[in-house]
Write an enzyme that holds these catalytic residues in place. Structure first.
Site, short mmCIF file in Angstrom:
data_model
loop_
_atom_site.label_atom_id
_atom_site.label_comp_id
_atom_site.label_asym_id
_atom_site.label_seq_id
_atom_site.Cartn_x
_atom_site.Cartn_y
_atom_site.Cartn_z
N LYS A 48 -14.79 -21.39 18.25
CA LYS A 48 -14.29 -20.06 18.65
C LYS A 48 -14.33 -19.99 20.17
CE LYS A 48 -14.89 -16.13 19.92
NZ LYS A 48 -14.03 -15.65 21.03
N VAL A 104 -24.72 -11.10 24.95
CA VAL A 104 -24.19 -11.64 23.69
C VAL A 104 -25.18 -12.65 23.11
CG1 VAL A 104 -22.33 -12.97 22.63
CG2 VAL A 104 -21.79 -11.19 24.29
N GLY A 105 -25.72 -13.52 23.95
CA GLY A 105 -26.67 -14.53 23.45
C GLY A 105 -27.86 -13.88 22.76
N CYS A 114 -22.14 -20.46 35.99
CA CYS A 114 -23.51 -20.09 35.62
C CYS A 114 -24.48 -20.63 36.66
CB CYS A 114 -23.83 -20.64 34.24
SG CYS A 114 -23.52 -22.38 34.07
N GLY A 134 -22.59 -18.41 27.05
CA GLY A 134 -22.01 -17.13 27.45
C GLY A 134 -23.05 -16.24 28.08
N SER A 135 -22.82 -14.95 28.00
CA SER A 135 -23.68 -13.98 28.69
C SER A 135 -25.00 -13.78 27.94
CB SER A 135 -22.95 -12.65 28.78
OG SER A 135 -22.67 -12.20 27.47
N ASN A 136 -25.97 -13.24 28.65
CA ASN A 136 -27.26 -12.97 28.02
C ASN A 136 -27.16 -11.88 26.97
OD1 ASN A 136 -27.97 -14.32 30.55
ND2 ASN A 136 -29.99 -14.10 29.63
N GLU A 143 -26.84 -21.44 26.01
CA GLU A 143 -26.86 -21.53 27.46
C GLU A 143 -26.28 -20.24 28.00
OE1 GLU A 143 -28.46 -23.61 29.01
OE2 GLU A 143 -28.71 -25.18 27.52
N GLU A 157 -27.19 -11.18 37.48
CA GLU A 157 -26.06 -12.10 37.65
C GLU A 157 -24.80 -11.31 38.01
OE1 GLU A 157 -24.36 -14.06 34.12
OE2 GLU A 157 -24.45 -15.94 35.24
#
Ligand code: NAP
Length: 486
Positions: A172, A229-230, A281, A225-227, A247, A378
């Site tokens: 995806k 979403v992670g 990143c 991806g972003s924190n 990551e 970030e």
């Protein structure tokens, strides 16, 4: 161009709402369209991967690696397509797109060879006539969810180790970069990946991405991806038998010590902060400069930033392309405005750099303190914070005083200082006299704290993530023993 899903060997259009794939240098230009996938379409993709698993897992690992070797040849044949697409769809400059292409090609070359290195260990047993060893087994269906900032290299560094280790994949990609994802899958198919082994799902993270993560047939999730979403995905996966590697973001710092070659340091910081318009990143977002050399460093830095050209990446004299979206641009400008409101000084830039693309001037902020959001969150845009330090211990503490721990760099000619820095910084990757950015196919890549969860990607560790250890006991004593240790 209309882009489709690829499920069980068939290119098939999804049924959801139409999404426009825009050129961030000129958002009025729709370069492609696709339809969002539903949870049911994701389920079909997982079913295909699940069905294809047994036969792919039984294919000898060197044979799987050979398919990747063919894939790598196809990528190289199609290099110009990929570079052009990275410029149009993601906004990379020609140099950056070539760099990402080379890295991706190296990764595939490395992982193709992993087919010959999927070895376990022979380990001596405590008891006679007992042969004990380990083998590496694949996991099953792996879900691969990727961001838009490295739309070529990141899918490759996840899918290739998954495939060579014998897993099947549902991929995806980010909704901003679907076309590059389609091209990658086309070349995998052309290289000989059997039906069902790789499946592509286009669509939103909140529907297609979550449906993938929630599917009970998934045995591994590899996410970048972003924190925000992670962290959500980690919560969704908690308590389930799914291997996870994530990551996420970074707030990377470079430290410039008094003994540093200042021209080298300025060059490295420029590359780290403003390359890819700061959308890495590993971007250098803070530079801590020893108080005794900060004036000289600042003048040299501003002089060099002034020379950077912002604009359409197809123009060969451009150094900085667009941000990916209006939202990303507004967010970056807002960080600058808020910092100025809190007392920071703009030494260069700080403004939108024309339109209609999402261009932003490279920005140097001075008089920054760590409590400002721009100094610990970030940004993901071309914004660099300049901060002074007195002692190396203080610099290390400041580098560490963020929720992230991805990458850090020091510029110094003092070996002791370099070693202290390497030991003291709480990050996954440290550079000495080099920018915070970059990595190599054979070296583990990833971060600690909020920057990463689970094992590293790339290198042999990246392959091992997609395997389980199976321990084997072969007893040839012909004796009845109650287990090997009795
Ligand atoms: P993102 O918004 O988190 O999206 C990443 C991927 O997750 C996209 O495919 C996205 O789909 C999908 N997604 C979004 N919501 C989801 C959900 N609820 N469930 C499942 N999937 C979901 O990140 P991004 O903006 O694309 O990328 C930038 C971030 O990636 C930055 O924070 C950057 O630091 C980080 N990054 C980290 C590394 C590293 O190695 N540490 C490398 C590169 C980038 P949609 O596109 O459809 O929303």
């Amino acid at each position: 161009m209309r882009l489709n899903n690829y499920i069980d060997g068939v290119w098939i259009e999804a049924t959801g709402t139409v999404v426009h794939d825009l050129n961030p240098s000129n958002p009025e230009e729709v370069i492609a369209t696709f339809r969002n996938s539903s949870a049911e379409e994701v389920s079909n993709a997982v079913a295909a991967a699940h069905q294809a698993y047994a036969s792919w897992a039984a294919t000898p690992a060197p044979a799987r690696g050979r398919i990747l070797a063919r894939f790598q040849k196809l990528l190289i044949e199609h290099q110009q397509d990929y570079v052009t697409l990275m410029m149009a769809e993601q906004g990379k400059t020609w140099d950056e797109a070539q760099g990402e292409f080379q890295k991706g090609a190296n990764l595939v070359e490395y992982f193709a060879g992993e087919g010959f290195r999927l070895n376990g260990e022979t380990i001596p047993s405590e008891v006679p006539d007992n042969f004990t060893y380990t083998v590496r087994s694949p996991l099953g269906v792996a879900g691969v969810i990727t961001p838009w900032n490295f739309p070529f290299a990141i899918p490759l560094w996840k899918m290739c180790p998954a495939l060579v280790a014998g897993n099947t994949v549902v991929f995806k990609p980010a909704s901003f970069t679907p076309w590059i994802a389609v091209r990658i899958v086309e070349d995998l198919v052309a290289a000989g990946v059997p039906h069902g082994v790789v499946n592509l799902i286009l669509g939103s993270g909140s529907v297609a991405g979550e449906a993938l993560v929630k599917d009970e047939r998934i045995r591994a999730i590899s996410f970048t991806g972003s924190n925000s979403v992670g962290n959500r995905l980690a919560a969704l996966l908690a308590g389930r038998p799914v291997k996870v590697t994530m990551e996420m973001g970074g707030k990377n710092a470079a430290v410039v010590a008094p003994s540093a070659d200042l021209a080298l340091a300025v060059g490295g910081v420029l590359k780290g902060a403003f390359g890819a318009a700061g959308q890495r990143c590993t971007a250098t977002s803070r530079v801590f400069v020893q108080a005794g050399v900060i004036d000289a460093f600042r003048s040299l830095l501003v002089e060099r930033v002034r020379e950077l050209a912002v604009g359409v990446p197809t123009n060969p004299s451009v150094n900085i392309g667009p941000l990916i979206s209006e939202e990303q641009l507004t967010r970056s400008l807002q960080y600058v405005e808020d910092a100025v409101h809190l007392g920071a000084t703009v030494r260069f830039g700080g403004q939108r750099a024309g339109g209609p693309g999402y261009f932003m001037e490279p920005t140097v902020l001075d008089d920054v303190v760590l409590s400002m959001p721009v100094a610990h969150e970030e940004v993901f845009g071309p914004v660099l914070c300049l901060l002074p330090y007195e002692s190396l211990d203080h610099a290390i503490a400041d580098v560490n005083a963020v929720p992230y721990g991805l990458s850090a760099a020091i510029y110094t000619r003092d070996l002791v200082e370099a070693q202290r820095f390497i030991q003291g910084v709480d990050v996954g990757m440290v550079h000495v006299n080099n920018p915070t950015i970059g990595g190599e196919a054979q070296l583990p890549f990833g971060g600690v704290k909020g920057s990463g969860l689970g094992p590293r990607e790339m290198g042999h560790e990246g392959t091992l993530f997609f395997t389980e250890t199976k321990t084997v006991f072969v007893d040839y004593s012909s004796a009845t023993r109650l287990g090997n240790f009795y």
